[in-house]
Motif scaffolding. Structure first.
Motif, PDB file in Angstrom:
ATOM      1  N   ALA A 161      25.330  37.347  70.402  1.00  0.00           N
ATOM      2  CA  ALA A 161      24.995  38.436  69.489  1.00  0.00           C
ATOM      3  C   ALA A 161      23.654  38.184  68.806  1.00  0.00           C
ATOM      4  CB  ALA A 161      26.095  38.613  68.442  1.00  0.00           C
ATOM      5  N   LEU A 193      20.801  38.886  71.246  1.00  0.00           N
ATOM      6  CA  LEU A 193      20.606  40.324  71.440  1.00  0.00           C
ATOM      7  C   LEU A 193      19.969  40.969  70.206  1.00  0.00           C
ATOM      8  CD1 LEU A 193      23.925  41.154  73.312  1.00  0.00           C
ATOM      9  CD2 LEU A 193      21.610  41.182  74.284  1.00  0.00           C
ATOM     10  N   HIS A 223      16.415  42.834  70.206  1.00  0.00           N
ATOM     11  CA  HIS A 223      16.331  44.198  69.692  1.00  0.00           C
ATOM     12  C   HIS A 223      15.272  44.295  68.593  1.00  0.00           C
ATOM     13  CE1 HIS A 223      17.552  47.678  67.173  1.00  0.00           C
ATOM     14  NE2 HIS A 223      17.615  48.242  68.367  1.00  0.00           N
ATOM     15  N   ARG A 260      16.927  50.434  71.668  1.00  0.00           N
ATOM     16  CA  ARG A 260      18.384  50.375  71.613  1.00  0.00           C
ATOM     17  C   ARG A 260      18.984  50.406  73.011  1.00  0.00           C
ATOM     18  NH1 ARG A 260      22.184  50.974  68.017  1.00  0.00           N
ATOM     19  NH2 ARG A 260      24.190  51.844  68.595  1.00  0.00           N
ATOM     20  N   THR A 275      18.444  47.085  74.871  1.00  0.00           N
ATOM     21  CA  THR A 275      19.335  46.041  74.359  1.00  0.00           C
ATOM     22  C   THR A 275      20.757  46.241  74.869  1.00  0.00           C
ATOM     23  OG1 THR A 275      17.951  45.886  72.377  1.00  0.00           O
ATOM     24  CG2 THR A 275      20.122  44.850  72.279  1.00  0.00           C
ATOM     25  N   LEU A 276      21.232  47.469  74.852  1.00  0.00           N
ATOM     26  CA  LEU A 276      22.580  47.753  75.370  1.00  0.00           C
ATOM     27  C   LEU A 276      22.659  47.468  76.868  1.00  0.00           C
ATOM     28  CD1 LEU A 276      23.315  51.053  73.414  1.00  0.00           C
ATOM     29  CD2 LEU A 276      24.392  48.818  73.056  1.00  0.00           C
ATOM     30  N   ALA A 314      22.745  43.689  77.431  1.00  0.00           N
ATOM     31  CA  ALA A 314      24.099  43.176  77.184  1.00  0.00           C
ATOM     32  C   ALA A 314      24.999  43.471  78.377  1.00  0.00           C
ATOM     33  CB  ALA A 314      24.668  43.791  75.909  1.00  0.00           C
ATOM     34  N   TRP A 373      27.678  40.500  78.194  1.00  0.00           N
ATOM     35  CA  TRP A 373      27.879  40.059  76.820  1.00  0.00           C
ATOM     36  C   TRP A 373      28.296  41.254  75.986  1.00  0.00           C
ATOM     37  CZ3 TRP A 373      22.804  36.926  75.481  1.00  0.00           C
ATOM     38  CH2 TRP A 373      22.752  35.753  76.263  1.00  0.00           C
ATOM     39  N   ARG A 374      29.069  40.989  74.965  1.00  0.00           N
ATOM     40  CA  ARG A 374      29.430  42.048  74.017  1.00  0.00           C
ATOM     41  C   ARG A 374      28.237  42.282  73.098  1.00  0.00           C
ATOM     42  NH1 ARG A 374      32.741  42.135  68.952  1.00  0.00           N
ATOM     43  NH2 ARG A 374      33.386  44.301  68.803  1.00  0.00           N
ATOM     44  N   CYS A 375      27.810  43.518  73.010  1.00  0.00           N
ATOM     45  CA  CYS A 375      26.653  43.843  72.177  1.00  0.00           C
ATOM     46  C   CYS A 375      27.101  44.019  70.726  1.00  0.00           C
ATOM     47  CB  CYS A 375      25.967  45.108  72.662  1.00  0.00           C
ATOM     48  SG  CYS A 375      24.339  45.360  71.924  1.00  0.00           S
ATOM     49  N   LEU A 424      23.994  47.288  66.394  1.00  0.00           N
ATOM     50  CA  LEU A 424      22.537  47.236  66.263  1.00  0.00           C
ATOM     51  C   LEU A 424      22.112  47.987  65.017  1.00  0.00           C
ATOM     52  CD1 LEU A 424      21.541  47.871  69.981  1.00  0.00           C
ATOM     53  CD2 LEU A 424      21.642  45.680  68.783  1.00  0.00           C
TER      54      LEU A 424
END
Length: 108
Positions: free
Chosen positions: A61, A64, A68, A84, A87-88, A91, A96-98, A101
């Protein structure tokens, strides 16, 4: 986006360039070009994010959120919505779990 180009822009990216009534706010060729740029950037960032994770060992996290923040800077060359989306997408590519943001400062 119904022309002869083979690149399919996903709905998640189309939303970056759509208004409240789901109409594009830019020409389709511009959206497609921006999508290609953002997808390439997300793919390029995979290796950097993995390196940060293994070298500095911060959380997924945190990595990320840092990426971001960098993409959200005025000199990044991408809009807040694109930052955004990148970044999503990053992930997603990393599986990976985002994290949540931060909201963009410019909501327009």
């Amino acid at each position: 986006m119904s022309d002869d180009n083979q690149i399919l822009v996903p709905p998640s990216f189309m939303a970056v360039y759509s208004d409240a009534r789901q109409r594009l706010t830019e020409r389709s060729d511009v959206v497609r070009a921006r999508y290609e740029l953002c997808e390439d950037l997300a793919c390029h960032l995979v290796e950097q994010a993995q390196t940060l994770y293994h070298v500095q060992a911060p959380s997924e996290a945190d990595i990320l959120l840092r990426i971001h923040a960098g993409l959200s800077g005025a000199d990044s060359g991408v809009s807040a919505g694109e930052a955004r989306w990148i970044t999503l997408r990053l992930a997603e590519l990393l599986e990976w779990r985002c994290p949540e943001l931060p909201a963009p400062l410019d909501q327009s």
